[in-house]
Design a protein around this motif. Structure first.
Motif, PDB file in Angstrom:
ATOM      1  N   ASP A   1     -19.347  37.118 -27.583  1.00 17.30           N
ATOM      2  CA  ASP A   1     -18.003  37.372 -27.094  1.00 17.30           C
ATOM      3  C   ASP A   1     -17.683  38.808 -27.517  1.00 17.30           C
ATOM      4  O   ASP A   1     -16.968  39.045 -28.496  1.00 17.30           O
TER       5      ASP A   1
ATOM      6  N   SER B   1     -18.149  40.190 -20.012  1.00 18.16           N
ATOM      7  CA  SER B   1     -17.452  38.948 -20.345  1.00 18.16           C
ATOM      8  C   SER B   1     -18.346  38.048 -21.190  1.00 18.16           C
ATOM      9  O   SER B   1     -19.563  38.265 -21.299  1.00 18.16           O
TER      10      SER B   1
ATOM     11  N   GLN C   1     -21.836  36.673 -19.955  1.00 17.22           N
ATOM     12  CA  GLN C   1     -22.199  37.331 -18.697  1.00 17.22           C
ATOM     13  C   GLN C   1     -23.599  37.944 -18.768  1.00 17.22           C
ATOM     14  O   GLN C   1     -24.393  37.817 -17.827  1.00 17.22           O
TER      15      GLN C   1
ATOM     16  N   LEU D   1     -21.333  32.698 -13.991  1.00 17.42           N
ATOM     17  CA  LEU D   1     -21.186  33.427 -15.251  1.00 17.42           C
ATOM     18  C   LEU D   1     -21.596  34.895 -15.137  1.00 17.42           C
ATOM     19  O   LEU D   1     -21.288  35.689 -16.029  1.00 17.42           O
TER      20      LEU D   1
ATOM     21  N   ASP E   1     -17.313  38.612 -13.611  1.00 17.11           N
ATOM     22  CA  ASP E   1     -16.355  38.946 -14.661  1.00 17.11           C
ATOM     23  C   ASP E   1     -15.337  37.825 -14.864  1.00 17.11           C
ATOM     24  O   ASP E   1     -14.956  37.132 -13.918  1.00 17.11           O
ATOM     25  N   ASP E   2     -14.940  37.639 -16.112  1.00 20.72           N
ATOM     26  CA  ASP E   2     -13.905  36.658 -16.446  1.00 20.72           C
ATOM     27  C   ASP E   2     -12.552  37.352 -16.319  1.00 20.72           C
ATOM     28  O   ASP E   2     -12.130  38.102 -17.192  1.00 20.72           O
ATOM     29  N   ARG E   3     -11.866  37.095 -15.194  1.00 21.58           N
ATOM     30  CA  ARG E   3     -10.591  37.751 -14.922  1.00 21.58           C
ATOM     31  C   ARG E   3      -9.381  36.847 -15.181  1.00 21.58           C
ATOM     32  O   ARG E   3      -8.239  37.263 -14.983  1.00 21.58           O
TER      33      ARG E   3
ATOM     34  N   VAL F   1     -11.238  35.040 -24.143  1.00 19.26           N
ATOM     35  CA  VAL F   1     -11.992  34.267 -23.152  1.00 19.26           C
ATOM     36  C   VAL F   1     -11.059  33.237 -22.519  1.00 19.26           C
ATOM     37  O   VAL F   1     -10.291  32.585 -23.222  1.00 19.26           O
ATOM     38  N   SER F   2     -11.140  33.109 -21.209  1.00 16.78           N
ATOM     39  CA  SER F   2     -10.305  32.112 -20.540  1.00 16.78           C
ATOM     40  C   SER F   2     -10.875  30.718 -20.754  1.00 16.78           C
ATOM     41  O   SER F   2     -12.076  30.550 -21.004  1.00 16.78           O
TER      42      SER F   2
ATOM     43  N   GLN G   1     -11.208  28.589 -18.455  1.00 18.46           N
ATOM     44  CA  GLN G   1     -12.102  28.357 -17.321  1.00 18.46           C
ATOM     45  C   GLN G   1     -13.499  28.870 -17.642  1.00 18.46           C
ATOM     46  O   GLN G   1     -14.504  28.253 -17.290  1.00 18.46           O
ATOM     47  N   ARG G   2     -13.556  30.009 -18.336  1.00 17.38           N
ATOM     48  CA  ARG G   2     -14.866  30.564 -18.699  1.00 17.38           C
ATOM     49  C   ARG G   2     -15.596  29.642 -19.673  1.00 17.38           C
ATOM     50  O   ARG G   2     -16.809  29.445 -19.566  1.00 17.38           O
TER      51      ARG G   2
ATOM     52  N   ASP H   1     -16.916  26.832 -17.655  1.00 19.93           N
ATOM     53  CA  ASP H   1     -18.054  27.273 -16.835  1.00 19.93           C
ATOM     54  C   ASP H   1     -19.306  27.435 -17.692  1.00 19.93           C
ATOM     55  O   ASP H   1     -20.422  27.149 -17.242  1.00 19.93           O
TER      56      ASP H   1
END
Length: 261
Positions: free
Chosen positions: A116, A139, A142, A181, A184-186, A202-203, A205-206, A209
């Protein structure tokens, strides 16, 4: 001048899981290689690449994958400690993916070694963060996903969809999960994967995922192990009819020439 790694520590058996200091040593080895080849990847990329190799339909030999990952100039004999840790991590991934686990919380579950980076930067003092503004920071997970797909793209025949429709759909869905993955984690940061009390980076959702991607790798390992290596189709040339001219060019009918036997 290339530096040859020191001999493997006798205190660590070949089947021992990698510890934090082992991953630090891998990072340091890659940093040293990067002094001679600036395209040398980070360990997280190597980790994803290795996971894909472990899952690939046929065994990919080191002589085949080292040049793809670390360049033509990589000589395993000159990096013995790096290769030793690589083999240990390979066995660790295999063991985890072959374990019968039902939950990511199971201690036997394979967990990718991912970073991270945004969380680590967010945890820095403000004056240190200021100097990094404007830089492209990957991210969470990623780089790992990019490494995984890099291996898939370099051996397309071994990742070609099988004829069985259900198996082909399973392959497609698993790879799509990992491809997610690579993006990008937006979404809004909600948690930190760097530290429990760190600033959100980190979201959710990420995180979800990432968990789905772990199960996708389990599916890929199971899929290719159950199907085995691809079987090449043997194509035979059409046999001439008995009254056709013999293909040897003798002018005789096939039945009177090579077809007589």
């Amino acid at each position: 001048m290339t530096t040859i790694d020191s001999p493997t520590p006798a205190s660590s058996p070949d089947n021992a899981p990698l510890r934090p200091d082992d991953f630090d040593a891998l990072d340091q080895a890659l940093d040293a290689m990067r002094e001679h080849d600036d395209e040398t990847p980070q360990w997280e990329f190597c980790e994803g690449f290795m996971a894909a190799l472990v899952c690939t339909r046929r065994p990919i030999e080191p002589a085949e994958y080292w040049p793809v990952l670390l360049g033509e100039g990589f000589v395993p004999a000159q990096h013995m400690e790096f290769v030793w840790r690589w083999k240990r991590r390979w066995r660790e991934i295999e063991t985890g993916l072959d374990a019968d686990v039902q939950s990511l919380d199971d201690e036997r579950t394979w967990q990718p070694e991912v970073l991270d980076t945004r969380g680590a930067i967010a945890a820095l003092p403000e004056e240190e963060r200021t100097g990094m503004e404007g830089e492209a920071i990957p991210s969470f997970a990623q780089v790992w996903a990019l490494g995984f797909m890099f291996a898939v793209e370099n051996w397309p025949e071994d990742w070609a969809p099988p004829r069985d429709k259900e198996a082909a759909q399973m392959l497609d869905e698993a790879l799509d999960t990992i491809v997610t993955l690579t993006e990008d984690d937006r979404a809004k940061p909600e948690v930190s994967m760097y530290s429990e009390d760190g600033p959100p980076s980190v979201s959710q959702q990420r995180v979800d995922d990432f968990g789905a991607a772990i199960w996708a790798v389990y599916d890929l390992r199971q899929l290719w192990r159950s199907m085995g290596p691809r079987v090449e189709t043997i194509r035979k040339e059409a046999t001439p009819g008995r009254n056709d001219p013999c293909p040897c060019g003798s002018g005789k009918k096939y039945k009177k020439c090579h077809g007589a036997s």
